[in-house]
Motif scaffolding. Structure first.
Motif, PDB file in Angstrom:
ATOM      1  N   CYS A   1      -7.928  -0.416   0.426  1.00 18.33           N
ATOM      2  CA  CYS A   1      -7.187   0.540   1.241  1.00 18.33           C
ATOM      3  C   CYS A   1      -5.830  -0.071   1.569  1.00 18.33           C
ATOM      4  O   CYS A   1      -5.714  -1.288   1.747  1.00 18.33           O
ATOM      5  CB  CYS A   1      -7.922   0.861   2.541  1.00 18.33           C
ATOM      6  SG  CYS A   1      -9.505   1.677   2.317  1.00 18.33           S
ATOM      7  N   ASN A   2      -4.841   0.778   1.663  1.00 22.03           N
ATOM      8  CA  ASN A   2      -3.482   0.335   1.925  1.00 22.03           C
ATOM      9  C   ASN A   2      -3.181   0.312   3.418  1.00 22.03           C
ATOM     10  O   ASN A   2      -3.931   0.867   4.239  1.00 22.03           O
ATOM     11  CB  ASN A   2      -2.501   1.272   1.211  1.00 22.03           C
ATOM     12  CG  ASN A   2      -1.580   0.516   0.272  1.00 22.03           C
ATOM     13  OD1 ASN A   2      -1.205  -0.617   0.547  1.00 22.03           O
ATOM     14  ND2 ASN A   2      -1.202   1.145  -0.825  1.00 22.03           N
ATOM     15  N   TRP A   3      -2.048  -0.311   3.755  1.00 24.11           N
ATOM     16  CA  TRP A   3      -1.604  -0.368   5.152  1.00 24.11           C
ATOM     17  C   TRP A   3      -0.086  -0.408   5.175  1.00 24.11           C
ATOM     18  O   TRP A   3       0.543  -0.999   4.286  1.00 24.11           O
ATOM     19  CB  TRP A   3      -2.164  -1.616   5.830  1.00 24.11           C
ATOM     20  CG  TRP A   3      -1.843  -1.708   7.297  1.00 24.11           C
ATOM     21  CD1 TRP A   3      -2.598  -1.241   8.323  1.00 24.11           C
ATOM     22  CD2 TRP A   3      -0.681  -2.298   7.892  1.00 24.11           C
ATOM     23  NE1 TRP A   3      -1.987  -1.487   9.530  1.00 24.11           N
ATOM     24  CE2 TRP A   3      -0.797  -2.151   9.287  1.00 24.11           C
ATOM     25  CE3 TRP A   3       0.461  -2.937   7.382  1.00 24.11           C
ATOM     26  CZ2 TRP A   3       0.167  -2.606  10.181  1.00 24.11           C
ATOM     27  CZ3 TRP A   3       1.427  -3.395   8.270  1.00 24.11           C
ATOM     28  CH2 TRP A   3       1.273  -3.230   9.654  1.00 24.11           C
ATOM     29  N   ALA A   4       0.519   0.237   6.148  1.00 21.43           N
ATOM     30  CA  ALA A   4       1.975   0.211   6.318  1.00 21.43           C
ATOM     31  C   ALA A   4       2.278   0.171   7.814  1.00 21.43           C
ATOM     32  O   ALA A   4       1.527   0.734   8.626  1.00 21.43           O
ATOM     33  CB  ALA A   4       2.621   1.431   5.667  1.00 21.43           C
ATOM     34  N   PRO A   5       3.355  -0.503   8.213  1.00 17.55           N
ATOM     35  CA  PRO A   5       3.686  -0.582   9.644  1.00 17.55           C
ATOM     36  C   PRO A   5       4.094   0.771  10.202  1.00 17.55           C
ATOM     37  O   PRO A   5       4.609   1.640   9.477  1.00 17.55           O
ATOM     38  CB  PRO A   5       4.871  -1.568   9.671  1.00 17.55           C
ATOM     39  CG  PRO A   5       5.476  -1.466   8.306  1.00 17.55           C
ATOM     40  CD  PRO A   5       4.329  -1.213   7.370  1.00 17.55           C
ATOM     41  N   GLY A   6       3.847   0.947  11.498  1.00 15.00           N
ATOM     42  CA  GLY A   6       4.247   2.189  12.150  1.00 15.00           C
ATOM     43  C   GLY A   6       5.749   2.243  12.394  1.00 15.00           C
ATOM     44  O   GLY A   6       6.478   1.267  12.186  1.00 15.00           O
ATOM     45  N   ARG A   7       6.219   3.390  12.827  1.00 20.99           N
ATOM     46  CA  ARG A   7       7.643   3.582  13.085  1.00 20.99           C
ATOM     47  C   ARG A   7       7.949   3.248  14.534  1.00 20.99           C
ATOM     48  O   ARG A   7       7.275   3.706  15.458  1.00 20.99           O
ATOM     49  CB  ARG A   7       8.033   5.034  12.788  1.00 20.99           C
ATOM     50  CG  ARG A   7       9.533   5.294  12.898  1.00 20.99           C
ATOM     51  CD  ARG A   7       9.896   6.737  12.532  1.00 20.99           C
ATOM     52  NE  ARG A   7       9.398   7.689  13.527  1.00 20.99           N
ATOM     53  CZ  ARG A   7       8.379   8.504  13.328  1.00 20.99           C
ATOM     54  NH1 ARG A   7       7.721   8.481  12.184  1.00 20.99           N
ATOM     55  NH2 ARG A   7       7.981   9.342  14.278  1.00 20.99           N
TER      56      ARG A   7
END
Length: 329
Positions: free
Chosen positions: A126-132
């Motif tokens: 599963c992927n992950w990206a930082p929030g805004r």
């Protein structure tokens, strides 16, 4: 004047014989590399595991999600393709092999796949990206400052904004599939050559005068390993493209087929077989996290990979031509 010695007739004969053998072996290289091979064993690798749970969302961890996808996919393959053996690198919440170190677990994954003579290696993540980061003015405060020096020093006041800051959940979404980078081919060749479990694939049939192991370090074997690696790369690209195509049919956002150029993925380059790594969605995105935790999401993710395997198997076993639609970046 130096006397010219006559060439040894025996040496000439042996040299000619050796050259003929090389030509014969090399002429069969492409035929062996392109030979249709049945898909007999598929290795399913649910990424990560306790204690390295890795990426997480509001309430779930990547390692638990990948295990649920892997188990669902294994069940679907066994039901739809009963002649194919399915082997899982892990079957519980613990990391592969029960290792506490992620590095050791990944080494185990590749070794496990090779020892089980896999014809396909499918790693699921599963992927992950930082929030805004966000901010807004919620108030103003008065501050004091001075200008000038001595008798000319003056006091001033001004109002400055007071900000409220917070981070909103990531909106990044979609699916992507990785294959090992072309610049990692040399590493892949080493594992293909060292994992000589399929003697006829790399060396051809051997008679009583020598075993496949005896020919392991021969020039022919090294060339064969290089060509087999290239075949594996093309087949991995084919399968990755099919996986992405099936996800798109479900309405998922297509982030494409990619190569990991700046950092290699060990389980892809150390497995002596076609291999892909599927990023099934962003656990950092609340909508995708909910989707991946749902029964519908789990079944759709597994079924997309299953349909890609079925199409891939048909192409490989029938030697059908296939033109990828997702170019590997």
């Amino acid at each position: 004047m130096q006397k010219r010695t006559k060439p040894n007739k025996v040496k000439i004969a042996l040299s000619l014989l050796f050259s003929a053998l090389l030509i014969f072996n090399f002429s069969n290289v492409n035929a062996q590399v392109n030979k249709s091979k049945k898909i007999r064993t598929i290795i399913i690798d649910p990424g990560h595991g306790y204690p390295t749970l890795n990426a997480h969302g509001r309430y779930s961890y990547e390692s638990d999600l990948t295990l649920s996808f892997g188990q669902e996919l294994a069940k679907m393959i066994r039901d739809s393709l009963p002649d194919i053996k399915v082997v899982m690198t892990r079957n519980d919440r613990n990391d592969a092999g029960g290792f506490a170190s992620a590095k050791e677990a990944n080494r185990y994954r590749a070794r496990f796949a090779n020892e089980n003579h896999g014809d396909l290696f499918i790693s699921i993540h599963c992927n992950w990206a930082p929030g805004r980061k966000n901010s807004e003015i919620v108030d103003y405060k008065t501050t004091t400052y001075y200008t000038g020096k001595g008798s000319k020093r003056k006091k001033h006041t001004k109002k400055v904004p007071v900000y409220k800051t917070w981070t909103s959940p990531s909106a990044t979404n979609g699916v992507e599939t990785f294959i090992w980078a072309v610049n990692k081919n040399d590493s892949k060749v080493q594992f293909v050559q060292s994992n000589n479990t399929d003697s006829t694939e790399l060396h051809g049939e051997q008679g009583d005068n020598g075993s496949a192991d005896d020919m392991f370090d021969s020039p022919e074997a090294k060339i064969m390993a290089s060509l087999v690696t290239r075949k594996f790369f093309d087949q991995s690209l084919m399968l990755a493209d099919m996986v992405q195509t099936e996800f798109v049919k479900q309405g998922r956002v297509n982030r494409g087929v990619k190569q990991r150029n700046n950092e290699g993925i060990w389980v892809l380059q150390a497995t002596a077989m076609p291999s892909i790594l599927v990023e099934a969605g962003f656990v950092s995105n609340p909508e995708e996290e909910d989707y991946m935790n749902s029964e519908k999401g789990r079944q759709e993710i597994a079924s997309a990979i299953l349909r890609a395997i079925i199409g891939y198997r048909k192409n490989i076993e029938l030697s059908s031509s296939y033109v990828p639609t997702n170019t590997a970046e």
